[in-house]
Motif scaffolding. Structure first.
Motif, mmCIF file in Angstrom:
data_model
loop_
_atom_site.group_PDB
_atom_site.id
_atom_site.type_symbol
_atom_site.label_atom_id
_atom_site.label_comp_id
_atom_site.label_asym_id
_atom_site.label_seq_id
_atom_site.Cartn_x
_atom_site.Cartn_y
_atom_site.Cartn_z
ATOM 1 N N LEU A 171 0.575 -1.670 0.098
ATOM 2 C CA LEU A 171 0.143 0.028 0.244
ATOM 3 C C LEU A 171 1.195 1.243 0.248
ATOM 4 C CD1 LEU A 171 -2.776 -1.003 2.737
ATOM 5 C CD2 LEU A 171 -2.948 -1.012 0.178
ATOM 6 N N LEU B 14 -0.383 4.457 -1.135
ATOM 7 C CA LEU B 14 -1.003 5.237 0.249
ATOM 8 C C LEU B 14 -0.029 6.664 1.201
ATOM 9 C CD1 LEU B 14 -3.296 2.578 1.573
ATOM 10 C CD2 LEU B 14 -3.872 4.754 0.661
ATOM 11 N N TYR B 15 1.390 6.525 1.142
ATOM 12 C CA TYR B 15 2.597 7.616 1.786
ATOM 13 C C TYR B 15 3.199 8.213 1.201
ATOM 14 C CZ TYR B 15 1.126 2.940 4.385
ATOM 15 O OH TYR B 15 0.910 2.564 5.090
ATOM 16 N N PRO B 16 3.494 9.139 1.077
ATOM 17 C CA PRO B 16 4.740 10.339 0.776
ATOM 18 C C PRO B 16 5.324 9.639 0.626
ATOM 19 C CG PRO B 16 4.321 11.074 2.626
ATOM 20 C CD PRO B 16 3.110 10.014 2.923
ATOM 21 N N GLU C 128 9.670 9.135 -0.354
ATOM 22 C CA GLU C 128 9.990 10.078 1.163
ATOM 23 C C GLU C 128 11.372 10.690 0.540
ATOM 24 O OE1 GLU C 128 10.593 7.241 4.478
ATOM 25 O OE2 GLU C 128 8.786 7.257 4.453
#
Lengths: 191, 144
Positions: A184, A187-189, A191
């Motif tokens: 997933l 879903l996360y920005p 890095e």
């Protein structure tokens, strides 16, 4: 827990309604456990029937060394493992990759407040997307995530069902969550 | 404790399966480590996904279909119920008899073979001795 032992004791003496009560009480849990691990609703229904059939025939061998739900979950998990191994031989695969539309839907839902999802259709779509993520995980990770996240079992209960130490439950659960997080990652920005 | 060990604790912390002592250490660590704090937020998202997933119902008339299956299972011929056990027993019996047969054949073959060749072995020794005697007689016999 005592209620389960009483129902089982009545069933062993020939009371069919006691067995029916146990089925009504646990059918949702058994079905959803299987569906979460196997990923197919129709198959989950069949396998759930087989699990209860086994409980019906093997009730006499239940010795109260663990609770009835622990015994039931153990039968369920073992049956799921057998089914997944059969599938490996048949090379049956389920959809596991998200398309752009699904990614946006999931992002959208997670960004909204809890309890905002009231439309049945939207909820069903979301369930399918999440199940896709589960289908992409290895067997062990699916089982442990299902038992913890879907069924809310404690580490101790999971260790009894899977016959592993509590320390192993902690580590395996951590790794399973990391893998799911990887699936997933959209879903996360970045890095 | 390294970040790696704290990360495993994050998972147990979310599940409230952590001792008070370790929780205290973890919370202190989270105050100073942005990476672990971010990791905790990601894990909370993952947990939330399962809450959103919800639960499904099995297909209609689950109990009715189950009891029908139980009734039909009771009607199957007895031999069918015992067939898996019967299959296994046949295999065990076959292996057992193969071993017995093998042992008997082995004993019989080597026993009879030994009996067959024994006289030749004995004759062999005798003929050597006889041969030497004949040679001596031939050598030392009076002429004519």
């Amino acid at each position: 827990m005592e209620e389960d032992f009483e129902l089982l004791a009545k069933f062993k003496k020939g009371n069919q309604q006691a067995f029916e009560s146990l089925v009504r009480k646990y059918k949702m849990a058994v079905f959803n456990t299987i569906y979460s691990i196997i990923g197919d609703a129709q198959e989950a229904d069949d396998i759930a029937q087989e699990v209860f059939l086994k409980v019906y025939t093997k009730a006499g061998s239940f010795k109260r060394k663990s609770s009835f739900p622990t015994w039931l979950y153990r039968i369920t998990v073992n049956r799921c493992v057998d089914e997944l191994r059969k599938r490996k031989n048949k090379i049956i695969s389920l959809e596991t990759e998200f398309d752009q539309d699904e990614k946006l839907k999931l992002k959208d839902v997670l960004a909204s407040k809890e309890g905002d999802i009231t439309e049945e259709l939207r909820r069903k779509e979301l369930e399918d997307i999440i199940q896709k993520a589960m289908n992409s995980l290895p067997e062990r990770d699916r089982i442990i995530l299902t038992l913890k996240e879907m069924e809310g079992l404690s580490y101790k209960e999971i260790s009894q069902i899977m016959k592993i130490s509590i320390a192993k439950v902690k580590v395996w659960l951590f790794r399973a969550r990391q893998k799911l997080k990887g699936k997933l990652s959209f879903l996360y920005p970045q890095e | 404790m390294s970040c790696k060990k704290f990360r495993i604790l994050l998972s147990a912390y979310l599940d409230q399966e952590i001792t008070k002592d370790k929780e205290k250490k973890l919370l202190n660590h989270l105050k100073t480590c942005a990476d672990c704090a971010r990791e905790l937020e990601y894990l909370k998202q993952v947990k939330r996904i399962f809450i959103l997933k919800g639960k499904r119902e099995p297909q209609e008339f689950f109990e009715t279909r189950l009891f029908e299956r139980i009734k039909n299972k009771g009607k199957q011929p007895i031999w069918r119920a015992y067939f898996p056990v019967f299959k296994r027993s046949i295999v065990v019996i076959l292996i057992f008899f193969s071993l017995i047969l093998g042992w008997v054949s082995y004993k019989k073959f080597f026993y009879h073979r030994t009996i067959e060749i024994m006289p030749y072995l004995l004759i062999g020794i005798d003929s050597e001795e006889n041969f030497e005697e004949e040679i001596l007689q031939a050598y030392y016999a009076p002429p004519g």
